[in-house]
Enzyme design. Structure first.
Site, PDB file in Angstrom:
ATOM      1  N   ASN A 105      34.530   5.935  20.290  1.00 31.56           N
ATOM      2  CA  ASN A 105      34.608   7.358  19.927  1.00 31.56           C
ATOM      3  C   ASN A 105      33.328   7.857  19.260  1.00 31.56           C
ATOM      4  OD1 ASN A 105      37.130   7.026  20.923  1.00 31.56           O
ATOM      5  ND2 ASN A 105      38.207   7.242  18.959  1.00 31.56           N
ATOM      6  N   GLU A 162      19.717  35.335  45.870  1.00 26.98           N
ATOM      7  CA  GLU A 162      21.179  35.464  45.983  1.00 26.98           C
ATOM      8  C   GLU A 162      21.877  34.204  45.483  1.00 26.98           C
ATOM      9  OE1 GLU A 162      21.858  38.282  49.829  1.00 26.98           O
ATOM     10  OE2 GLU A 162      20.657  36.500  50.113  1.00 26.98           O
ATOM     11  N   LYS A 195      15.086  39.652  60.505  1.00 24.49           N
ATOM     12  CA  LYS A 195      15.494  39.532  59.107  1.00 24.49           C
ATOM     13  C   LYS A 195      14.610  38.600  58.277  1.00 24.49           C
ATOM     14  CE  LYS A 195      18.670  41.000  57.294  1.00 24.49           C
ATOM     15  NZ  LYS A 195      20.107  40.658  57.316  1.00 24.49           N
TER      16      LYS A 195
HETATM   17  N1  ARG Z   1      34.895   7.797  28.404  1.00 21.80           N
HETATM   18  C1  ARG Z   1      35.329   8.169  27.112  1.00 21.80           C
HETATM   19  C2  ARG Z   1      34.893   9.619  26.819  1.00 21.80           C
HETATM   20  O1  ARG Z   1      34.069  10.090  27.499  1.00 21.80           O
HETATM   21  C3  ARG Z   1      34.733   7.271  26.090  1.00 21.80           C
HETATM   22  C4  ARG Z   1      35.493   7.187  24.811  1.00 21.80           C
HETATM   23  C5  ARG Z   1      36.741   6.428  24.993  1.00 21.80           C
HETATM   24  N2  ARG Z   1      37.502   6.377  23.775  1.00 21.80           N
HETATM   25  C6  ARG Z   1      38.785   6.066  23.766  1.00 21.80           C
HETATM   26  N3  ARG Z   1      39.359   6.083  22.605  1.00 21.80           N
HETATM   27  N4  ARG Z   1      39.449   5.847  24.870  1.00 21.80           N
HETATM   28  O2  ARG Z   1      35.390  10.239  25.939  1.00 21.80           O
END
Ligand code: ARG
Length: 464
Positions: A108, A288, A281
């Site tokens: 995390n 665009e 053209k």
């Molecule tokens: N692939 C996950 C993301 O992009 C990585 C983190 C995963 N953490 C977890 N607690 N499953 O967020």
């Protein structure tokens, strides 16, 4: 092997595995992930959490993975995400010691750190690209600082303007965009590493060491917030969106001005396309497409805002959805800035046509009203008199320039010979000498100011 397999009796089903994985897109983060892991491991060694030998072994293992990926020897595949890939590859290379890398860390805080490293470099690259675009616009302006063109409001001819003033207007927008990315960098450049899964860590880590190695401006100050903050993604996407908004306006002008109806600009053949059926053209596909791609960048901004809405503290897998949109918006915005810069370098301005157009359709009517007002007629009264003159011209098929002095005098005794100078388009443009106005001097000052502000923008090292 999943990093978390221990608790489970069966492997993840193939469909759930495919649905859950992020490697197919987060492999873009390989360099950031390895860079952050090397920094983390260095810190673990310096703090005595890992032995010096283990720290060194892990670092050289990680470095060899980076080299092999960059040289195309190692394919990124077969794992849940980039973090699992790097860790499993490390263990495959150096054995059991590799399993110590994830000490005092969670995916995390790891993914939040990787992504911030990536977005930081990307925002810096945006500034660099925008600088080139702004410089190109001021170069065109410099070349055409003596030329005039019609200025529009409501897409109706309004007043003659200076060509450089026109290009300066877009340069101002893109300079604001560059500053917007620089401002966002203050909030992007914050290091979450050391926040653990959500609650911090009980290991005696030193976050300042990792911060220093990775060159982060600041440390996150709340671990719950740090692992779940994706504000920087939304902010980056907003900044991209505004670049696209500005580009789309320039596209619209380009499409109009290069049409035969306007005939102001000649687009280079090398950036124009043809029709499979109509041989005559010459189409503005590039403009665009850039205008069209604005929609998908806005879409990614709306997507992340919706994704982060209502998500409880702290990390939730929803946040994995932060990447694909950003990668696509990043590529789209960068490609659009680059192609437009290249195309603008080749445009030709039809100065004669613009000058004629600038004088048509009573564009100097305001100057005639100002003429009267400067000689004591209240402006509102002057406005009414000139309105009647315009109506008179339309009835008699005349222009403000072809009116005789007698005809002017018939509308107001205040008119004198010199009114015939005031109604010239170039005189009109050149008379607006207020700061930022359409006079040659003001346009030149505008270029000078833009260039000096451009010089003050920082230059960034390539992401390493
Ligand atoms: N692939 C996950 C993301 O992009 C990585 C983190 C995963 N953490 C977890 N607690 N499953 O967020």
């Amino acid at each position: 092997m999943k990093l978390w397999q221990g608790r489970f009796s069966t492997p993840l089903s193939a469909d759930a595995d495919a649905f859950n994985q992020s490697l197919s897109f987060d492999k873009k983060l390989y360099k950031a992930d390895i860079t952050a892991s090397i920094a983390h491991c260095t810190m673990l060694g310096l703090c005595g959490i890992l032995s010096k030998v283990d720290s060194e072994t892990i670092r050289s293992g990680l470095a060899s993975i980076l080299v092999d990926i960059e040289e195309g020897v190692l394919e990124i595949e077969g794992q849940e995400d980039i973090h699992s890939f790097v860790e499993n590859e490390l263990v495959a290379r150096i054995g059991e010691t590799g399993k110590r890398l994830h000490t005092a860390r969670s995916r995390n805080d790891q993914v939040a750190t990787d992504f911030r490293l990536y977005v930081r470099a990307s925002a810096q690259q945006m500034v660099t690209l925008l600088k080139d675009l702004i410089a190109t616009l001021t170069d065109i302006g410099t070349k055409h600082v003596k030329n005039i063109m019609p200025g529009y409001t409501h897409l109706r001819k309004a007043q003659p303007i200076n060509c450089a003033q026109y290009f300066n207007a877009y340069a101002e927008m893109f300079l604001r965009d560059a500053h917007r990315f620089l401002d966002a960098l203050k909030r992007i450049d914050v290091m979450p590493l050391g926040s653990g899964a959500l609650a911090g860590t009980s290991y005696p880590i030193d976050r300042n060491i990792t911060q220093h190695i990775l060159g982060f401006e600041r440390l996150s100050e709340n671990s719950l917030d740090a692992v779940s903050d994706r504000d920087f993604v939304a902010e980056y996407l907003f900044d991209c969106s505004l670049v696209m908004a500005h580009l789309s306006r320039l596209c619209e002008d380009t499409i109009l001005y290069s049409s035969t109806e306007f005939g102001f600009w000649e687009m280079p053949d090398s950036y124009s396309t043809g029709s499979s059926i109509m041989p005559q053209k010459k189409n503005p596909d590039i403009s665009e497409l850039v205008r069209g791609k604005t929609g998908r960048v806005y879409g990614h901004l709306m997507a992340i805002l919706t994704t982060i809405k209502g998500v409880p503290l702290a990390y939730n897998k929803d946040f994995q959805e932060d990447k694909e949109g950003l990668f696509d918006a990043e590529k789209t915005t960068k490609d659009c800035i680059a192609i437009y810069t290249a195309m603008l370098k080749e445009i030709k301005l039809n100065v004669k046509r613009m000058e004629i157009a600038a004088a048509e359709d009573f564009t100097t009517a305001t100057d005639v009203a100002d003429y009267l007002a400067k000689r004591g007629v209240p402006f509102r009264t002057a406005h009414g008199i000139v309105g009647k003159i315009v109506r008179y011209c339309l009835e008699k098929d005349k222009t403000l320039e072809s009116m005789s002095l007698a005809e002017y005098k018939a509308h107001s005794e205040v008119f004198d010979e010199d009114v015939l100078k005031v109604v010239k388009a170039s005189a009109s443009a050149n008379s607006r000498n207020s700061i930022g106005g359409s006079s040659v001097a003001a346009a030149k000052a505008g270029i000078k100011s833009l260039r000096s502000r451009l010089k003050k923008l920082p230059t960034f090292e390539e992401y390493n």
